[in-house]
Enzyme design. Structure first.
Site, PDB file in Angstrom:
ATOM      1  N   SER A   1     -11.113   0.633   3.451  1.00  0.00           N
ATOM      2  CA  SER A   1     -10.142  -0.005   4.414  1.00  0.00           C
ATOM      3  C   SER A   1      -9.419   1.032   5.181  1.00  0.00           C
ATOM      4  O   SER A   1      -8.784   1.903   4.376  1.00  0.00           O
ATOM      5  CB  SER A   1      -9.125  -0.976   3.502  1.00  0.00           C
TER       6      SER A   1
ATOM      7  N   ARG B   1       0.844  -1.087  -0.084  1.00  0.00           N
ATOM      8  CA  ARG B   1       0.004  -0.156  -0.115  1.00  0.00           C
ATOM      9  C   ARG B   1       0.780   1.190  -0.105  1.00  0.00           C
ATOM     10  O   ARG B   1       0.456   2.212   0.687  1.00  0.00           O
ATOM     11  CB  ARG B   1      -1.104   0.126   1.122  1.00  0.00           C
TER      12      ARG B   1
ATOM     13  N   GLU C   1      -4.298   3.595   6.381  1.00  0.00           N
ATOM     14  CA  GLU C   1      -4.345   3.203   4.894  1.00  0.00           C
ATOM     15  C   GLU C   1      -5.110   4.503   4.354  1.00  0.00           C
ATOM     16  O   GLU C   1      -4.719   4.773   3.307  1.00  0.00           O
ATOM     17  CB  GLU C   1      -5.069   1.812   4.560  1.00  0.00           C
TER      18      GLU C   1
END
Length: 299
Positions: A221, A172, A291
């Site tokens: 998320s 990520r 995130e």
């Protein structure tokens, strides 16, 4: 920056004090000093080249993985429109995708062309620019598994094609230069049967529907999965399922999702996330990392 600042001439659309809340999934946050929707790549490049180098620039896709703070964004937000949303097959296994194209469009075009390996993009609620920037992934695959290269306009206005190896991908995360805007990408999969590809896309779609609060105002998320752990499990174990701050709440359906129950401010949402991080740290000793990108200034 202020609405009175002199900005370079553009061929696209430039809006002062543009509300961002309607453009992000959380439906919260303040305005951008300027919202720029370029006509094409050259329009974007010319604008960035002539813009004051000190002016902050941020690209905005579908606004799914983003908290815009309540004071808004003190700079220029670049939003890529239809001119950047094209997807086409260039050979039996390769797609050329505009930076504004959605994950759904990319995966559907791949299916129609008989290209497998891109089904997971069906489940990423964003655009090519966003998931190239953050090495988006789901269901066991990541952008780094399919990316050949990407086209960017740097903050300086220079246009570059960056190969996969130049993006410094980790989980990520990418080393994409600050202020760069991804305007296109080349993805490569493998030959597949459209019916089989569609079946996998249906499986992914059904799984998301069953496990995620897709009908809520959410940001997707929230925290990265720490090595060897699932973020949702750590949040759940810390007793945070359903926990709320103001109008923001940890989803009952999936504890790695925060939701705006109606009138949450961005400050509520961010404070909730920080309290969840604190409780997880106290319970497990593990430091959850955001995130979701958080941008702009508070009130």
């Amino acid at each position: 920056m202020s609405a009175a600042d002199t900005l370079p001439a553009v061929r696209g659309k430039l809006t002062a004090k543009a509300p961002l809340a309607p453009l992000v999934w959380f439906k919260s946050g303040g305005p951008a000093d300027w919202l720029f929707e370029p006509k094409d790549a050259d329009d974007l490049a010319d604008f960035l080249r002539e813009l004051d180098p000190a002016a902050p620039v941020m690209a905005l896709g579908l606004g799914s993985n983003l908290i815009v703070r309540d004071g808004g964004f003190p700079g220029v937000v670049v939003r890529l429109g239809k001119a950047f949303a094209k997807v086409e097959a260039v050979d039996a296994t390769t797609l050329r995708c505009g930076g504004g194209a959605s994950g759904i469009l990319v995966s559907s075009t791949a299916r129609d062309a008989g290209i497998a390996g891109m089904e997971f993009l069906r489940s990423i609620p964003g655009t090519v620019g966003g998931f190239v920037r953050m090495n988006g992934g789901a269901y066991g695959a990541e952008v780094k598994d399919i990316l050949i290269d990407c086209d960017v306009v740097l903050r300086s206005g220079d246009q570059r094609t960056l190969p996969l190896a130049g993006l410094g991908y980790t989980y990520r995360h990418s080393e994409l230069p600050k202020g760069a805007v991804v305007i296109g990408a080349t993805f490569r999969g493998q030959p597949g049967e459209p019916t089989v590809i569609q079946a996998e896309m249906d499986r992914i779609s059904a799984s998301r529907e069953a496990s995620q609060p897709l009908r809520s105002k959410t940001g997707g998320s929230t925290f990265k999965n720490p090595d060897g752990h699932k973020a949702w499990q750590l949040v759940d174990d810390a007793g945070c399922r359903g926990f709320a701050v103001g109008g923001a709440q940890v989803s009952e359906k999936h504890t790695n999702f925060l939701i705006n129950t109606g009138d949450a401010t961005s400050a509520d949402i961010e404070a909730l996330g920080e309290e969840v991080r604190r409780r997880v740290r106290d319970k497990s000793g593990i430091e959850l990392q955001w995130e979701i990108q958080r941008v702009g200034v508070g009130t």
